[in-house]
Design an enzyme around this catalytic site. Structure first.
Site, PDB file in Angstrom:
ATOM      1  N   THR A   1       0.857  -1.185   0.000  1.00  0.00           N
ATOM      2  CA  THR A   1       0.000   0.000   0.000  1.00  0.00           C
ATOM      3  C   THR A   1       0.895   1.237   0.000  1.00  0.00           C
ATOM      4  O   THR A   1       2.058   1.171   0.396  1.00  0.00           O
ATOM      5  CB  THR A   1      -0.893   0.037   1.249  1.00  0.00           C
ATOM      6  OG1 THR A   1      -0.044   0.087   2.396  1.00  0.00           O
ATOM      7  CG2 THR A   1      -1.758  -1.207   1.340  1.00  0.00           C
TER       8      THR A   1
ATOM      9  N   GLU B   1      -5.762  -3.740  -1.198  1.00  0.00           N
ATOM     10  CA  GLU B   1      -6.203  -4.957  -0.512  1.00  0.00           C
ATOM     11  C   GLU B   1      -7.310  -5.684  -1.269  1.00  0.00           C
ATOM     12  O   GLU B   1      -7.702  -6.788  -0.904  1.00  0.00           O
ATOM     13  CB  GLU B   1      -6.721  -4.615   0.897  1.00  0.00           C
ATOM     14  CG  GLU B   1      -5.656  -4.166   1.884  1.00  0.00           C
ATOM     15  CD  GLU B   1      -5.361  -2.665   1.792  1.00  0.00           C
ATOM     16  OE1 GLU B   1      -5.681  -2.054   0.750  1.00  0.00           O
ATOM     17  OE2 GLU B   1      -4.812  -2.113   2.770  1.00  0.00           O
TER      18      GLU B   1
ATOM     19  N   LYS C   1     -15.856  15.726  12.815  1.00  0.00           N
ATOM     20  CA  LYS C   1     -16.938  15.576  13.793  1.00  0.00           C
ATOM     21  C   LYS C   1     -17.153  16.907  14.503  1.00  0.00           C
ATOM     22  O   LYS C   1     -16.368  17.326  15.342  1.00  0.00           O
ATOM     23  CB  LYS C   1     -16.618  14.479  14.802  1.00  0.00           C
ATOM     24  CG  LYS C   1     -17.871  14.063  15.588  1.00  0.00           C
ATOM     25  CD  LYS C   1     -17.736  12.662  16.158  1.00  0.00           C
ATOM     26  CE  LYS C   1     -19.101  12.131  16.595  1.00  0.00           C
ATOM     27  NZ  LYS C   1     -19.000  10.757  17.094  1.00  0.00           N
TER      28      LYS C   1
ATOM     29  N   TRP D   1     -21.363  14.340  12.072  1.00  0.00           N
ATOM     30  CA  TRP D   1     -20.328  14.134  11.070  1.00  0.00           C
ATOM     31  C   TRP D   1     -20.491  15.077   9.880  1.00  0.00           C
ATOM     32  O   TRP D   1     -21.580  15.269   9.370  1.00  0.00           O
ATOM     33  CB  TRP D   1     -20.359  12.702  10.531  1.00  0.00           C
ATOM     34  CG  TRP D   1     -19.985  11.671  11.563  1.00  0.00           C
ATOM     35  CD1 TRP D   1     -20.814  10.756  12.117  1.00  0.00           C
ATOM     36  CD2 TRP D   1     -18.696  11.466  12.136  1.00  0.00           C
ATOM     37  NE1 TRP D   1     -20.129   9.975  13.013  1.00  0.00           N
ATOM     38  CE2 TRP D   1     -18.820  10.387  13.047  1.00  0.00           C
ATOM     39  CE3 TRP D   1     -17.454  12.082  11.992  1.00  0.00           C
ATOM     40  CZ2 TRP D   1     -17.756   9.909  13.802  1.00  0.00           C
ATOM     41  CZ3 TRP D   1     -16.384  11.601  12.737  1.00  0.00           C
ATOM     42  CH2 TRP D   1     -16.540  10.529  13.634  1.00  0.00           C
TER      43      TRP D   1
END
Lengths: 538, 538
Positions: free
Chosen positions: A184, A327, A438, A443
């Site tokens: 990654t 992944e 937040k 959110w």
């Protein structure tokens, strides 16, 4: 009771049959500084057999890692086949990573041999002394004038190939054998290795050929602009070979002008790149005849509708979104308008709908997990962390890589993305879990704010990050890169947002920057941005 | 070194995820004598879970065979899922076979339970006493007035379903577990059983979704006219569920008029049937609006170009050929014009090209073996026996079935078909090995002769068989079924052939018949024809 079907593994040697028989005159074209080079799949297959002979000659053991530092090219394609077909593991490396990370990855993977494009020698060669596992360095001449270092461990690719004994038959490889390794890009912490097996690569390529995914067919000319060191170039080289489509490889020549010219000259029908590259291509898209292009896929970050619309105006097709991770091989979602919603959409709506990642491919199962661990409903409104399961999804990280917490107890991958799923399976990414803002217990989606800001005329790029706030906990801060001489102001941006998003979403602070830091794979590097903005503010 | 991808089996329970979430409002429509019945995939999935509960309730052991005698219907679709998803094996049976063969097959498979459409009770019920393995008979009410036999072993499908406890979660089934059993129609000797596993069914369905195969997508409405007892209806029900396409099941109502009406009413986009059924549909194809139809696939015998052209004139799309066998799941080849030859073709040429089986799907490897056992070149001219290998191809026959000679020592399937393969992979079937006519030491293709004769105006059907000849060894004999009042003569047929085939190919004998014997799956029964012609000639 077991079935009585033939025990034929889903492994990469199966691609050789098509290359040597049905598609032997189809070809791969590589753009190089001095012009283009083409080779038929028949010739490539012969070179693949020779290259496997080279690996035998160098004494590379079964299962050993063969590292590659290369642009998208015919030779890299040869490595894509010869290494796994002969039972070794191709470890593609991103030369744009920090030297420390590269050295760590080569060491972690214990690469036995490295194949390096000549133009990347100055990056790679200095690392060698820090990587004791590497016994040989094979240089692929991509037209760069860089000098070949001396020494018995340094070889020229073509010289080795010319002297090699071709491997006549690749053995029957168990499909769960490791085939490729990719780390990654490591936006947080050390890069982590994902070890693909033959089965996952073949199944993934099969999904790319499906009508509702990329629909890659024999009459396509596929141009993977996304690098071959990045999740197997989204599996496109394997899919193209499986379908018998032509390939166009941009080589080291990655300027937008040259990319567009190659698309025109080679009559490319299918191209794929990360969003930031499409953004660079856009100003040039009108300068060429792109009438052969049937699909332009964008990934590696949210696709702003404004960008797609502008591309549609110039090239005749919109950009279409996709979603996946290292992944996940990577394709999980591919933009598509479900037939149940399609009839009610205008052309404008359709382009906007294709900017969402879309429904999953047939092999991936998805679920949304709410903050309290319960399943979130698939109503297009409720949010949750997106989790993925399927035979093309990682079950763990390679060797010494940390990150076991990315996998749930029942074996699903936590993607770290917050998403909604609508009743037709269409996925919309709201944010990275760690990029959500937040504010006052609620959110705010940084991705939605960014998309609204990037749709504004005069804005080149925008990234929104959370900054600590005494009253609200966190507040969004917008970092905006204006188009030159656009006369953009912070107040103008805030005015633009008013009425487009909830009032309490509008950032108090909008700062103008000359550019945004990016990861090695072209995504906005928000962690770096947070660091630099916080440091600058102190 | 093993890869680190998730260990997710390619097994049929994976189709439930799509039916219950993404495609829950897509539907299957079944035509019945009294009208049509529709059900959403969400409802079908719930019934599948109940049906699995029924099997538990009846005490059907894991791995046991569950026989079905049914038309294409929603209930048959439920069996397609519930039986293999719960670990049993669905054994689809062809009620058109001779009673002796049916009794033999039920006995050979040791079917534990039989599910029977009510309209087929009179065929199936008398067999029961000859099949001691069958513990239960479950009757599916398809609108027929046939009376339900009395007895504790006879059940009504809906009654059982209503009382059943739905199975909440299907276990993790190993992909090599047997899922379905189908016997060949047995043109020579006893029918032979082919035991498919979950893996082969899932992989086969995946290939049907590919752009270069059937390209089945979520926006399709798929009508499998080919029976569900015949090689899983060519895998179309599974492919449609995987893609989320709607299904239209013709039920017991198989008249050409009703088929065409269903295609119009349901806006069918994809339909598949054996050649003889298309021949029956042709006269009615102009009576309906078939504008939604994008593809009409023909299989189970050579597709005469004249038939495809006539269908194109009436329906707007040509028929497209395909090739496969019970032993190959079945799809191996799907008609397609390779991009390298496409530009030079007229529309007429293109329709003719699509009447050849075409290139193989991505999972099938082909080879041509000449009479002396050497590989025949793939030049479109040399002939050889077609042999097939791949994970969707049988490795052996089931249980007591004979026929080991159908498999080579290295595990390939001998198809018994003589073919050519051109450099682009396009397969053309020349003949069955046993139907070739060997005249004066040279082969004559009965299929080519038949195609030429069937292209003649006034000819309904034609079959060419070999008859012994003192001078030449064998000579072709043409059996022709004329259109009523066409005034066809033997000499007229011979004149038609003159100039179209080599002079020595032209049959001395052309006989006119009222009809041709067919196998239970609609192919010309040449063995029976040979017997009757020889008997008649003595």
């Amino acid at each position: 009771m077991h079935g009585l079907m033939q025990d034929r593994p889903l492994s990469l040697p199966m691609l050789m049959d098509g290359m040597e028989h049905r598609f032997s005159r189809k070809h791969v074209t590589t753009t190089q500084p001095g012009g283009t080079v083409s080779a038929s799949y028949g010739d490539v297959a012969e070179r693949v057999r020779r290259l496997a002979g080279v690996l035998d000659h160098l004494g590379v053991p079964a299962g050993a890692r063969v590292g590659s530092f290369g642009w998208n090219s015919q030779r890299h394609l040869e490595l894509y086949l010869a290494v796994p077909c002969s039972g070794r593991v191709l470890h593609t490396l991103n030369h744009r990573l920090f030297a420390d990370d590269v050295a760590h990855i080569v060491d972690d993977a214990a690469d036995d041999v490295l194949f390096v494009d000549r133009s990347l020698l100055d990056v790679v060669h200095p690392l060698l002394e820090r990587c004791p596992s590497v016994r040989h360095l094979v240089v692929m001449d991509d037209g760069s004038p860089a000098e070949l270092p001396a020494g018995p461990r340094v070889h020229d690719y073509e010289t080795l190939l010319g002297a090699a004994r071709p491997v006549a038959a690749f053995g029957n490889i168990d499909e769960r054998t490791a085939a490729a390794l990719c780390y990654t890009s490591g936006t947080t912490g050390r890069p982590k290795g994902v070890l693909y097996d033959h089965r996952s690569i073949v199944l993934h390529a099969m999904t790319l050929l499906m009508a509702d995914a990329f629909a890659i067919g024999e009459d396509d000319t596929v141009m993977p602009i996304v690098p071959m060191f990045h999740v197997n170039a989204w599996g496109l080289p394997y899919a193209a070979l499986m379908a018998g489509a032509n390939l166009v490889m941009p080589g080291p020549v990655m300027s937008p002008e040259r990319l567009v010219r190659a698309m025109e000259t080679c009559r490319v029908t299918f191209a794929a790149a990360v969003t930031t590259v499409w953004r660079g291509i856009l100003p040039h898209a009108g300068d060429a005849d792109l009438s052969a292009l049937r699909r332009a896929v964008s990934g590696g970050g949210a696709l702003p509708v404004a960008l797609s619309r502008a591309f549609h105006e110039k090239a005749g097709v919109p950009l279409t979104s996709s979603w996946g991770m290292t992944e996940t091989s990577p394709l999980v979602c591919s933009a598509r308008v479900p037939s149940e919603t399609a009839p009610s959409l205008t052309e404008e709506d359709r382009i906007a709908a294709l900017a969402a990642p879309g429904p999953p491919t047939v092999l991936c199962s998805l679920r949304l997990v709410a903050e309290d661990g319960s399943p979130a409903p698939r109503d297009g409104r409720h949010r949750g962390e997106l989790q993925v399961s399927g035979p093309t999804v990682a079950a763990a990280y390679f060797g010494g890589s940390p990150g076991a917490s990315a996998f749930t107890e029942d074996g699903w991958l936590r993607t770290g993305d917050v998403a909604t799923i609508d009743p037709f399976g269409v996925v919309r990414i709201v944010d990275r879990t760690k990029d959500l803002v937040k504010s006052g217990g609620e959110w705010i989606s940084s991705v939605e704010l960014e998309n609204e800001i990037m749709a504004m005329p005069g804005v080149l790029e925008a990234a929104v990050i959370a900054v600590p706030d005494d009253k609200w906990g966190e507040r969004p801060l917008a970092c905006v890169v204006p188009v030159q001489d656009a006369g953009l102001t912070a107040e103008g941006v805030r005015r633009h947002l008013s009425g487009r998003v909830a009032k309490w979403w509008i950032p108090e602070e909008v700062i103008m920057l000359d550019g945004l830091p990016k990861t090695a794979s072209g995504k906005f590097a928000k962690a770096a941005l947070r660091r630099s903005v916080t440091a600058g503010g102190d």
